[in-house]
Design a protein around this motif. Sequence first.
Motif, PDB file in Angstrom:
ATOM      1  N   LEU A 289       0.839  -1.206   0.000  1.00  9.73           N
ATOM      2  CA  LEU A 289       0.000   0.000   0.000  1.00  9.73           C
ATOM      3  C   LEU A 289       0.870   1.251   0.000  1.00  9.73           C
ATOM      4  CD1 LEU A 289      -2.680  -1.342   2.490  1.00  9.73           C
ATOM      5  CD2 LEU A 289      -3.033  -0.858   0.064  1.00  9.73           C
ATOM      6  N   ILE A 290       2.085   1.092  -0.477  1.00 11.90           N
ATOM      7  CA  ILE A 290       3.006   2.242  -0.559  1.00 11.90           C
ATOM      8  C   ILE A 290       2.389   3.290  -1.481  1.00 11.90           C
ATOM      9  CG2 ILE A 290       5.264   2.994  -1.432  1.00 11.90           C
ATOM     10  CD1 ILE A 290       6.340   0.249  -0.470  1.00 11.90           C
ATOM     11  N   GLY A 291       2.400   4.543  -1.011  1.00 12.13           N
ATOM     12  CA  GLY A 291       1.861   5.643  -1.814  1.00 12.13           C
ATOM     13  C   GLY A 291       0.380   5.888  -1.601  1.00 12.13           C
ATOM     14  N   ARG A 292      -0.274   5.027  -0.828  1.00 13.44           N
ATOM     15  CA  ARG A 292      -1.724   5.196  -0.566  1.00 13.44           C
ATOM     16  C   ARG A 292      -1.941   5.870   0.786  1.00 13.44           C
ATOM     17  NH1 ARG A 292      -3.792   0.381  -3.655  1.00 13.44           N
ATOM     18  NH2 ARG A 292      -2.486   0.582  -5.497  1.00 13.44           N
ATOM     19  N   THR A 293      -2.966   6.674   0.858  1.00  6.68           N
ATOM     20  CA  THR A 293      -3.400   7.236   2.137  1.00  6.68           C
ATOM     21  C   THR A 293      -4.650   6.491   2.573  1.00  6.68           C
ATOM     22  OG1 THR A 293      -2.575   9.442   1.580  1.00  6.68           O
ATOM     23  CG2 THR A 293      -4.227   9.313   3.317  1.00  6.68           C
ATOM     24  N   ALA A 294      -4.641   6.043   3.832  1.00  7.48           N
ATOM     25  CA  ALA A 294      -5.786   5.282   4.360  1.00  7.48           C
ATOM     26  C   ALA A 294      -6.359   5.989   5.582  1.00  7.48           C
ATOM     27  CB  ALA A 294      -5.345   3.872   4.739  1.00  7.48           C
ATOM     28  N   LEU A 295      -7.646   6.258   5.556  1.00  7.32           N
ATOM     29  CA  LEU A 295      -8.340   6.794   6.729  1.00  7.32           C
ATOM     30  C   LEU A 295      -9.023   5.634   7.448  1.00  7.32           C
ATOM     31  CD1 LEU A 295      -9.668   8.928   8.587  1.00  7.32           C
ATOM     32  CD2 LEU A 295     -11.415   9.252   6.800  1.00  7.32           C
ATOM     33  N   VAL A 296      -8.710   5.471   8.739  1.00  5.17           N
ATOM     34  CA  VAL A 296      -9.323   4.398   9.527  1.00  5.17           C
ATOM     35  C   VAL A 296     -10.077   5.034  10.690  1.00  5.17           C
ATOM     36  CG1 VAL A 296      -8.955   2.271  10.833  1.00  5.17           C
ATOM     37  CG2 VAL A 296      -7.403   2.859   8.938  1.00  5.17           C
ATOM     38  N   THR A 297     -11.394   4.881  10.707  1.00  2.61           N
ATOM     39  CA  THR A 297     -12.157   5.372  11.859  1.00  2.61           C
ATOM     40  C   THR A 297     -12.131   4.294  12.947  1.00  2.61           C
ATOM     41  OG1 THR A 297     -14.331   4.492  11.217  1.00  2.61           O
ATOM     42  CG2 THR A 297     -13.680   6.636  10.269  1.00  2.61           C
ATOM     43  N   GLY A 298     -12.328   4.723  14.173  1.00  4.97           N
ATOM     44  CA  GLY A 298     -12.274   3.768  15.278  1.00  4.97           C
ATOM     45  C   GLY A 298     -10.877   3.210  15.485  1.00  4.97           C
ATOM     46  N   ALA A 299      -9.862   3.969  15.077  1.00  2.00           N
ATOM     47  CA  ALA A 299      -8.486   3.455  15.115  1.00  2.00           C
ATOM     48  C   ALA A 299      -7.799   3.715  16.455  1.00  2.00           C
ATOM     49  CB  ALA A 299      -7.670   4.063  13.979  1.00  2.00           C
ATOM     50  N   THR A 300      -8.554   4.204  17.434  1.00  2.00           N
ATOM     51  CA  THR A 300      -7.994   4.382  18.771  1.00  2.00           C
ATOM     52  C   THR A 300      -8.123   3.100  19.594  1.00  2.00           C
ATOM     53  OG1 THR A 300     -10.133   5.287  19.411  1.00  2.00           O
ATOM     54  CG2 THR A 300      -8.404   6.870  18.885  1.00  2.00           C
ATOM     55  N   SER A 301      -8.752   2.065  19.031  1.00  2.00           N
ATOM     56  CA  SER A 301      -9.085   0.893  19.851  1.00  2.00           C
ATOM     57  C   SER A 301      -9.316  -0.335  18.978  1.00  2.00           C
ATOM     58  CB  SER A 301     -10.372   1.228  20.627  1.00  2.00           C
ATOM     59  OG  SER A 301     -10.761   0.157  21.461  1.00  2.00           O
ATOM     60  N   GLY A 302      -9.118  -1.486  19.568  1.00  2.00           N
ATOM     61  CA  GLY A 302      -9.596  -2.750  19.010  1.00  2.00           C
ATOM     62  C   GLY A 302      -9.274  -3.016  17.546  1.00  2.00           C
ATOM     63  N   ILE A 303     -10.313  -3.356  16.795  1.00  2.00           N
ATOM     64  CA  ILE A 303     -10.158  -3.771  15.397  1.00  2.00           C
ATOM     65  C   ILE A 303      -9.607  -2.629  14.544  1.00  2.00           C
ATOM     66  CG2 ILE A 303     -11.476  -4.474  13.347  1.00  2.00           C
ATOM     67  CD1 ILE A 303     -13.369  -6.011  15.321  1.00  2.00           C
TER      68      ILE A 303
END
Length: 261
Positions: free
Chosen positions: A17-31
């Motif tokens: 995933l080099i060069g990609r930007t990924a937004l992850v919600t709920g990324a403070t915890s768990g899954i």
Amino acid sequence: MTTSPSDHTSPAARTSLIGRTALVTGATSGIGRATALALAARGAHVIVSGRDTTRGNATVAAIRDAGGRGDFAAADLTDAASARALAERARELGGGHVDVLVNSAGIFPFGPTAATTPEEVEGVLAVNVTAPYFLVAALAPAMAERGHGAIVNVTTMVAEFGAAGMGLYGASKAALVLLTKSWAAEFGPAGVRVNAVSPGPTRTEGTAAMGEALDQLAAAGPAGRPGRPEEMAEAIVFLASDAAAFVHGAILPVDGGRTAV
Ligand code: NAP
């Protein structure tokens, strides 16, 4: 037409995933946190989102300690405005583009239908349906314009069958299941793949209070145990990567086989 990786691309390159930007919600915890770490390990610049700044910064620190790229964007995702604001912030932090969106933020209050308040119903629908809806609305068109993108929604096995006390939660995720398929139809022809992972019982901060009840819920499946956040993250990374180039609108059960038997 959907872009596809070359036949000559190596398996390692297809999951890169080099060069990609990924937004992850709920990324403070768990899954969500496990997913943020796994995406960063494949080279993505990960925008870590959640409400809790301390835990958000801790996720970012873990990403950077492992040699990855991460930034925190705080958000209380309760409506269209908060979702749009997060999408904009993620685009800024991501250098003008977001290539991968993982909707993992979610709440799962369980209880008898007759004891559920209107505020609880609105709250569950706001976080589990409205926020992903407007994040996709804000980000998918730009992905489509660039001709590529991947969205992975996190649903649940209890969107697939009836479980006492889990109706509101299951219904909110069942809406996300249908939206996953609808968005695959809407954005797939422009190269944006939309899929979902449907976890079984998984040990996280969010399910810690369930104690042995989580084991009992998991015991009915062939695996006979709860899942780990990292096991959900691997499936999410697969769906987000070019290795899944021909996968559109899939709801991938990662539930130890619970919904298969
Ligand atoms: P968790 O440990 O409770 O984490 C939930 C995450 O969602 C946290 O990062 C939290 O952020 C975020 N969140 C909650 N409300 C929010 C809001 N209003 N605005 C922004 N972020 C918010 O949960 P989990 O067990 O990892 O679950 C993650 C996802 O998997 C959820 O969608 C859940 O429904 C689904 N799922 C979980 C299981 C399971 O057994 N664990 C099974 C099936 C499906 P803050 O803490 O920073 O507020």
